[in-house]
Design a protein around this motif. Sequence first.
Motif, mmCIF file in Angstrom:
data_model
loop_
_atom_site.group_PDB
_atom_site.id
_atom_site.type_symbol
_atom_site.label_atom_id
_atom_site.label_comp_id
_atom_site.label_asym_id
_atom_site.label_seq_id
_atom_site.Cartn_x
_atom_site.Cartn_y
_atom_site.Cartn_z
ATOM 1 N N ASN A 91 0.826 -1.222 0.000
ATOM 2 C CA ASN A 91 0.000 0.000 0.000
ATOM 3 C C ASN A 91 0.857 1.268 0.000
ATOM 4 O OD1 ASN A 91 -2.332 -1.666 0.243
ATOM 5 N ND2 ASN A 91 -2.048 -1.721 2.474
ATOM 6 N N PHE A 92 1.964 1.200 -0.711
ATOM 7 C CA PHE A 92 2.852 2.368 -0.761
ATOM 8 C C PHE A 92 2.243 3.420 -1.680
ATOM 9 C CE2 PHE A 92 6.279 4.885 -2.568
ATOM 10 C CZ PHE A 92 6.992 5.248 -1.443
ATOM 11 N N GLU A 93 2.122 4.626 -1.171
ATOM 12 C CA GLU A 93 1.578 5.734 -1.947
ATOM 13 C C GLU A 93 2.191 7.032 -1.416
ATOM 14 O OE1 GLU A 93 -2.715 7.675 -3.325
ATOM 15 O OE2 GLU A 93 -2.623 6.162 -1.742
ATOM 16 N N ALA A 94 2.842 7.759 -2.291
ATOM 17 C CA ALA A 94 3.487 9.016 -1.919
ATOM 18 C C ALA A 94 2.967 10.114 -2.834
ATOM 19 C CB ALA A 94 5.005 8.905 -2.038
ATOM 20 N N LYS A 95 2.252 11.066 -2.238
ATOM 21 C CA LYS A 95 1.726 12.204 -2.971
ATOM 22 C C LYS A 95 2.218 13.493 -2.335
ATOM 23 C CE LYS A 95 -2.484 9.789 -4.412
ATOM 24 N NZ LYS A 95 -3.970 9.820 -4.393
ATOM 25 N N GLU A 96 1.839 14.600 -2.922
ATOM 26 C CA GLU A 96 2.297 15.893 -2.425
ATOM 27 C C GLU A 96 1.765 16.196 -1.028
ATOM 28 O OE1 GLU A 96 1.258 18.859 -5.180
ATOM 29 O OE2 GLU A 96 2.626 18.158 -6.758
ATOM 30 N N SER A 97 0.560 15.758 -0.719
ATOM 31 C CA SER A 97 -0.057 16.127 0.553
ATOM 32 C C SER A 97 -0.255 14.971 1.516
ATOM 33 C CB SER A 97 -1.419 16.787 0.307
ATOM 34 O OG SER A 97 -2.266 15.898 -0.420
ATOM 35 N N SER A 98 0.057 13.736 1.116
ATOM 36 C CA SER A 98 -0.167 12.592 1.991
ATOM 37 C C SER A 98 0.820 11.484 1.659
ATOM 38 C CB SER A 98 -1.609 12.079 1.864
ATOM 39 O OG SER A 98 -1.827 11.604 0.544
ATOM 40 N N PHE A 99 0.915 10.572 2.616
ATOM 41 C CA PHE A 99 1.821 9.436 2.441
ATOM 42 C C PHE A 99 1.225 8.248 3.184
ATOM 43 C CE2 PHE A 99 5.233 6.896 4.401
ATOM 44 C CZ PHE A 99 5.733 6.317 3.244
ATOM 45 N N ALA A 100 1.264 7.064 2.545
ATOM 46 C CA ALA A 100 0.730 5.855 3.151
ATOM 47 C C ALA A 100 1.621 4.690 2.775
ATOM 48 C CB ALA A 100 -0.711 5.600 2.699
ATOM 49 N N ALA A 101 1.798 3.784 3.750
ATOM 50 C CA ALA A 101 2.584 2.579 3.512
ATOM 51 C C ALA A 101 2.486 1.697 4.742
ATOM 52 C CB ALA A 101 4.040 2.909 3.209
ATOM 53 N N SER A 102 2.769 0.402 4.545
ATOM 54 C CA SER A 102 2.847 -0.552 5.658
ATOM 55 C C SER A 102 4.067 -1.438 5.436
ATOM 56 C CB SER A 102 1.576 -1.400 5.750
ATOM 57 O OG SER A 102 1.355 -2.128 4.553
ATOM 58 N N TRP A 103 4.785 -1.739 6.525
ATOM 59 C CA TRP A 103 6.021 -2.518 6.458
ATOM 60 C C TRP A 103 5.890 -3.747 7.355
ATOM 61 C CZ3 TRP A 103 5.722 2.724 6.963
ATOM 62 C CH2 TRP A 103 6.366 3.517 6.005
ATOM 63 N N ASP A 104 6.365 -4.856 6.876
ATOM 64 C CA ASP A 104 6.492 -6.088 7.662
ATOM 65 C C ASP A 104 7.959 -6.517 7.611
ATOM 66 O OD1 ASP A 104 3.821 -6.098 8.204
ATOM 67 O OD2 ASP A 104 3.295 -7.604 6.707
#
Length: 285
Positions: A136-149
């Motif tokens: 679920n990696f997503e990097a935008k100008e105003s938000s960031f989302a990711a999960s790591w295992d």
Amino acid sequence: MAPSSSDHDSSPKKDKESTSATDGKTNTIASQQHPPPPYPPGYPPGYQYPPGYHYNYNYNNYNYAAQAPPAAYYYNHGAGAYPTQEEMNAAANFARGFLIGMMLLFFFIFASTILFWVVLRPQVPEFHVESLTVANFEAKESSFAASWDANLTARNPNTKIRLYFNQIETFMFYDDQPLVSSYANPFSLETGAATGMVTKLATNSSIDEEAEDDAVEKMAEEYGSRGAVEFSLRMAMWTTFKSDSWWTRRSTVRVFCEELKVAFVGKTGKGSLAPDTNRECLVFI
């Protein structure tokens, strides 16, 4: 023959003159034996005391060889309380005992440390990254989302010391910028043993600060141009080192797993460690 009037007049005068002479002689003798005190303060030098002034202070009665008052007089009547000799001795003995006690304490600490390193020979634990996956990696100008295992292997290289990891806090960094933090489950390691360790982190938040905004822009650029992003997994572990006998020590173990290169599959937002990634972690106490 009756005395003449001249004789009656001259007798009182002679008596007065003799009396004056006697008084003058007496005053002269007294002044020689007891010189007059100095002129009063505020009067000019050479001040003469008025006629009839008597100074009867007997200088011979003063004992010039008198001893000074005892120390107790100054202690009780002085401007401040002066310590007695016994009190000064007690203070000196206390300072001497305190200094000796501190020296013995430092010597004990130094000796126990030397004994600890010679006998037990402690070593820091070892950590190795087995795998790291990102979803679920997503990097935008105003938000960031990711999960790591992350899956790691922890090993205790000591032969006489057991390790207890009581509290573990994990952090995910990008370019020295913290992205997210979490807690892992505590565990322990017997002498020479190894075990697996799993940590999960996830974030889905808006970016407000300028520094985080720059980090997101760099991640988005790497993700789009190279298809890979380098992360850093760091941990702070409150650890107890315990020997089989009497020795126990508590310390914070800091683990740095740097430059973990995650290669993504297209634009799916999923990735895993690249084959050429260094998986060994640095450990500090």
